[in-house]
Scaffold this motif. Structure first.
Motif, short mmCIF file in Angstrom:
data_model
loop_
_atom_site.label_atom_id
_atom_site.label_comp_id
_atom_site.label_asym_id
_atom_site.label_seq_id
_atom_site.Cartn_x
_atom_site.Cartn_y
_atom_site.Cartn_z
N HIS A 47 0.83 -1.20 0.00
CA HIS A 47 0.00 0.00 0.00
C HIS A 47 0.86 1.25 0.00
O HIS A 47 2.05 1.20 0.35
CB HIS A 47 -0.91 0.01 1.24
CG HIS A 47 -1.81 -1.17 1.33
ND1 HIS A 47 -3.02 -1.25 0.68
CD2 HIS A 47 -1.68 -2.35 2.00
CE1 HIS A 47 -3.60 -2.40 0.94
NE2 HIS A 47 -2.81 -3.09 1.75
N THR A 48 0.25 2.36 -0.37
CA THR A 48 0.91 3.66 -0.28
C THR A 48 0.41 4.37 0.97
O THR A 48 -0.80 4.54 1.15
CB THR A 48 0.61 4.53 -1.51
OG1 THR A 48 1.05 3.83 -2.68
CG2 THR A 48 1.33 5.87 -1.42
N GLY A 49 1.34 4.78 1.81
CA GLY A 49 1.00 5.53 3.02
C GLY A 49 1.47 6.96 2.90
O GLY A 49 2.25 7.32 2.01
N GLU A 50 1.00 7.79 3.82
CA GLU A 50 1.41 9.20 3.85
C GLU A 50 1.74 9.60 5.28
O GLU A 50 1.23 9.03 6.24
CB GLU A 50 0.30 10.09 3.30
CG GLU A 50 -0.97 10.06 4.13
CD GLU A 50 -2.02 11.07 3.70
OE1 GLU A 50 -1.78 11.81 2.72
OE2 GLU A 50 -3.07 11.14 4.36
N MET A 51 2.62 10.60 5.41
CA MET A 51 3.03 11.04 6.73
C MET A 51 3.59 12.46 6.64
O MET A 51 4.32 12.79 5.70
CB MET A 51 4.10 10.08 7.28
CG MET A 51 4.47 10.29 8.74
SD MET A 51 5.60 8.99 9.34
CE MET A 51 4.54 7.56 9.33
#
Length: 298
Positions: free
Chosen positions: A156-160
């Motif tokens: 998956h692609t995560g963001e932070m």
């Protein structure tokens, strides 16, 4: 003669055979039937596809991955005097929590770990907890998108949002977690609405920047500077006296039962943060904050 037959019904073929038998000459041998020679097997072969990299080998199917309960995030808990929700027994479906990751960002377009660092986009700022009174400016923050592995055994692609000064280090940590196949349920920016919402006790968002004060305190948290990260909070709760947060994660206060997504002394998560000099809340003596890593160790 009509249709190869003599008058009286005697066939021409029968007459010839009779004549041959009487003369003693053998009947003419039938012409050999020839068939095309079978094709020789082709000598051209298709090369096998290249072997996947070790980190991209097919993952085993985990039959214990379950659908997200429809009630997740909707059942508000009665509040305690300290503002937290009432601590309750962990629902059976969450005692070994292996929920699929919500599809919030586009999936990775290439194999392997991918990460991108840049300024915080305006639309991300709008849904974050950033506001003018925060102890950092937007210019001091960075926005990261990066690949992680979910409990559903998918990439998956995560963001932070993190402090720009530590963005490269943070990417290095999560690259190590990805290579070790450490599972993360969600990785996204926590919104101001979520921050102010009544407690449901079942959140599990891996995140960094949150413009807020320390838990049960009045000073700014290191999260407010983008210098702290919480990983799988439900699997790694905050435990202080009779308080467990998230409040339904009581089954995970028992660290003797090791399950995927949990963090332990000496594991890949602790080692990766140790390598960049960040402290772990699981080492604190007065309380345990198993989800929490920070640059200052607080």
């Amino acid at each position: 003669m009509t249709n190869g037959r003599l008058r009286g019904g005697t066939s021409l073929v029968a007459m010839l055979l009779l004549a041959s038998a009487c003369s003693g000459d053998p009947a003419p041998a039938a012409a050999p039937v020839t068939t095309p020679a079978a094709e020789a097997p082709s000598t051209t072969t298709t090369p096998p596809p290249p072997s996947p990299e070790p980190s991209e080998a097919p993952e085993p199917v985990n039959k214990w991955v379950t659908l997200r309960p429809a009630w997740l995030g909707t059942r508000v808990l009665p509040k305690r005097p300290d503002g937290f929700g009432e601590v309750q027994e962990t629902p059976r479906i969450l005692r070994d929590r292996r929920l699929p990751t919500p599809k919030l960002l586009p999936p990775p377009q290439k194999p392997g770990f991918m990460a991108k660092i840049g300024p915080v986009p305006s639309e991300v700022v709008e849904r974050s907890s950033f506001r003018s009174k925060c102890p950092v400016t937007l210019e001091q923050l960075a926005y990261i998108t990066m690949t992680f592995r979910g409990f559903d055994h998918k990439r998956h692609t995560g963001e932070m949002i993190v402090n720009a000064a530590v963005a490269d280090q943070v990417v290095g940590v999560f690259r190590a977690l990805y290579d070790a196949r450490f599972r993360i349920e969600e990785m996204r920016v926590v919104t101001l609405k979520e921050q102010r919402a009544p407690p449901t006790g079942d959140t599990n968002v891996t995140s960094s920047f949150e413009c807020r004060q320390v838990t049960l305190g009045t000073s700014w948290s290191e999260h407010a500077y983008g210098l702290a990260i919480d990983i799988n909070p439900f699997h790694n709760p905050y435990v202080r006296g009779d308080l467990v947060a998230p409040e339904l994660a009581t089954a995970y206060a028992d660290r003797s039962w090791q399950r995927d997504g949990m963090i332990f002394e000496g594991d890949v998560v602790v080692q990766a943060f140790d390598a960049i000099g960040w402290g772990w809340g699981g080492r604190w003596s007065s309380l345990k904050d198993y989800m929490h890593f920070s640059q200052g160790g607080n």
